[in-house]
Motif scaffolding. Sequence first.
Motif, PDB file in Angstrom:
ATOM      1  N   GLY A  16      -9.019  10.245 -20.610  1.00  0.00           N
ATOM      2  CA  GLY A  16      -9.246  11.691 -20.602  1.00  0.00           C
ATOM      3  C   GLY A  16      -8.781  12.344 -21.887  1.00  0.00           C
ATOM      4  N   ILE A  17      -7.677  11.869 -22.440  1.00  0.00           N
ATOM      5  CA  ILE A  17      -7.165  12.423 -23.698  1.00  0.00           C
ATOM      6  C   ILE A  17      -8.148  12.158 -24.833  1.00  0.00           C
ATOM      7  N   PHE A  18      -8.729  10.977 -24.860  1.00  0.00           N
ATOM      8  CA  PHE A  18      -9.645  10.631 -25.934  1.00  0.00           C
ATOM      9  C   PHE A  18     -11.071  11.103 -25.690  1.00  0.00           C
ATOM     10  N   GLY A  19     -11.319  11.747 -24.567  1.00  0.00           N
ATOM     11  CA  GLY A  19     -12.617  12.354 -24.327  1.00  0.00           C
ATOM     12  C   GLY A  19     -13.643  11.471 -23.635  1.00  0.00           C
ATOM     13  N   PHE A  20     -13.234  10.376 -23.089  1.00  0.00           N
ATOM     14  CA  PHE A  20     -14.163   9.519 -22.362  1.00  0.00           C
ATOM     15  C   PHE A  20     -14.185   9.965 -20.903  1.00  0.00           C
ATOM     16  N   GLY A  21     -14.987  10.960 -20.604  1.00  0.00           N
ATOM     17  CA  GLY A  21     -14.996  11.565 -19.277  1.00  0.00           C
ATOM     18  C   GLY A  21     -15.433  10.628 -18.169  1.00  0.00           C
ATOM     19  N   GLY A  22     -16.470   9.832 -18.434  1.00  0.00           N
ATOM     20  CA  GLY A  22     -16.981   8.922 -17.415  1.00  0.00           C
ATOM     21  C   GLY A  22     -15.987   7.830 -17.075  1.00  0.00           C
ATOM     22  N   ILE A  23     -15.358   7.281 -18.088  1.00  0.00           N
ATOM     23  CA  ILE A  23     -14.367   6.226 -17.862  1.00  0.00           C
ATOM     24  C   ILE A  23     -13.153   6.795 -17.148  1.00  0.00           C
ATOM     25  N   ALA A  24     -12.749   7.997 -17.543  1.00  0.00           N
ATOM     26  CA  ALA A  24     -11.585   8.624 -16.907  1.00  0.00           C
ATOM     27  C   ALA A  24     -11.855   8.910 -15.438  1.00  0.00           C
ATOM     28  N   ALA A  25     -13.046   9.400 -15.139  1.00  0.00           N
ATOM     29  CA  ALA A  25     -13.390   9.688 -13.741  1.00  0.00           C
ATOM     30  C   ALA A  25     -13.450   8.409 -12.914  1.00  0.00           C
ATOM     31  N   GLY A  26     -13.999   7.349 -13.493  1.00  0.00           N
ATOM     32  CA  GLY A  26     -14.069   6.073 -12.789  1.00  0.00           C
ATOM     33  C   GLY A  26     -12.698   5.491 -12.524  1.00  0.00           C
ATOM     34  N   ALA A  27     -11.831   5.525 -13.514  1.00  0.00           N
ATOM     35  CA  ALA A  27     -10.480   4.989 -13.343  1.00  0.00           C
ATOM     36  C   ALA A  27      -9.684   5.826 -12.345  1.00  0.00           C
ATOM     37  N   ALA A  28      -9.873   7.131 -12.372  1.00  0.00           N
ATOM     38  CA  ALA A  28      -9.159   7.996 -11.433  1.00  0.00           C
ATOM     39  C   ALA A  28      -9.623   7.750 -10.005  1.00  0.00           C
ATOM     40  N   SER A  29     -10.923   7.542  -9.824  1.00  0.00           N
ATOM     41  CA  SER A  29     -11.409   7.290  -8.467  1.00  0.00           C
ATOM     42  C   SER A  29     -10.935   5.933  -7.951  1.00  0.00           C
ATOM     43  N   ILE A  30     -10.885   4.940  -8.815  1.00  0.00           N
ATOM     44  CA  ILE A  30     -10.366   3.635  -8.409  1.00  0.00           C
ATOM     45  C   ILE A  30      -8.889   3.749  -8.043  1.00  0.00           C
ATOM     46  N   ALA A  31      -8.132   4.498  -8.843  1.00  0.00           N
ATOM     47  CA  ALA A  31      -6.709   4.686  -8.553  1.00  0.00           C
ATOM     48  C   ALA A  31      -6.508   5.401  -7.223  1.00  0.00           C
ATOM     49  N   LYS A  32      -7.369   6.376  -6.936  1.00  0.00           N
ATOM     50  CA  LYS A  32      -7.251   7.112  -5.674  1.00  0.00           C
ATOM     51  C   LYS A  32      -7.539   6.200  -4.485  1.00  0.00           C
ATOM     52  N   ILE A  33      -8.557   5.371  -4.593  1.00  0.00           N
ATOM     53  CA  ILE A  33      -8.904   4.447  -3.517  1.00  0.00           C
ATOM     54  C   ILE A  33      -7.775   3.442  -3.290  1.00  0.00           C
ATOM     55  N   LEU A  34      -7.244   2.877  -4.382  1.00  0.00           N
ATOM     56  CA  LEU A  34      -6.156   1.910  -4.254  1.00  0.00           C
ATOM     57  C   LEU A  34      -4.909   2.545  -3.662  1.00  0.00           C
ATOM     58  N   PHE A  35      -4.647   3.799  -4.007  1.00  0.00           N
ATOM     59  CA  PHE A  35      -3.479   4.486  -3.464  1.00  0.00           C
ATOM     60  C   PHE A  35      -3.605   4.670  -1.961  1.00  0.00           C
ATOM     61  N   PHE A  36      -4.787   5.070  -1.487  1.00  0.00           N
ATOM     62  CA  PHE A  36      -4.960   5.254  -0.049  1.00  0.00           C
ATOM     63  C   PHE A  36      -4.904   3.930   0.696  1.00  0.00           C
TER      64      PHE A  36
END
Length: 53
Positions: A16-36
């Motif tokens: 997200g800091i470097f501006g890769f929105g798609g990669i950031a969204a994908g990694a965040a969704s994977i992290a959310k799924i793993l957390f649940f």
Amino acid sequence: MLRWTVTFVILAIIAGIFGFGGIAAGAASIAKILFFIFIVLFIISLITGRKRL
């Protein structure tokens, strides 16, 4: 499993800091799924944990 969640959250923040929105969204969704999944498994292990005799 919680370690993988933290890894994906850090990856999402860096992307997200470097501006890769798609990669950031994908990694965040994977992290959310793993957390649940971690939370569900933690609750199950608390309920069905070892019982001392």
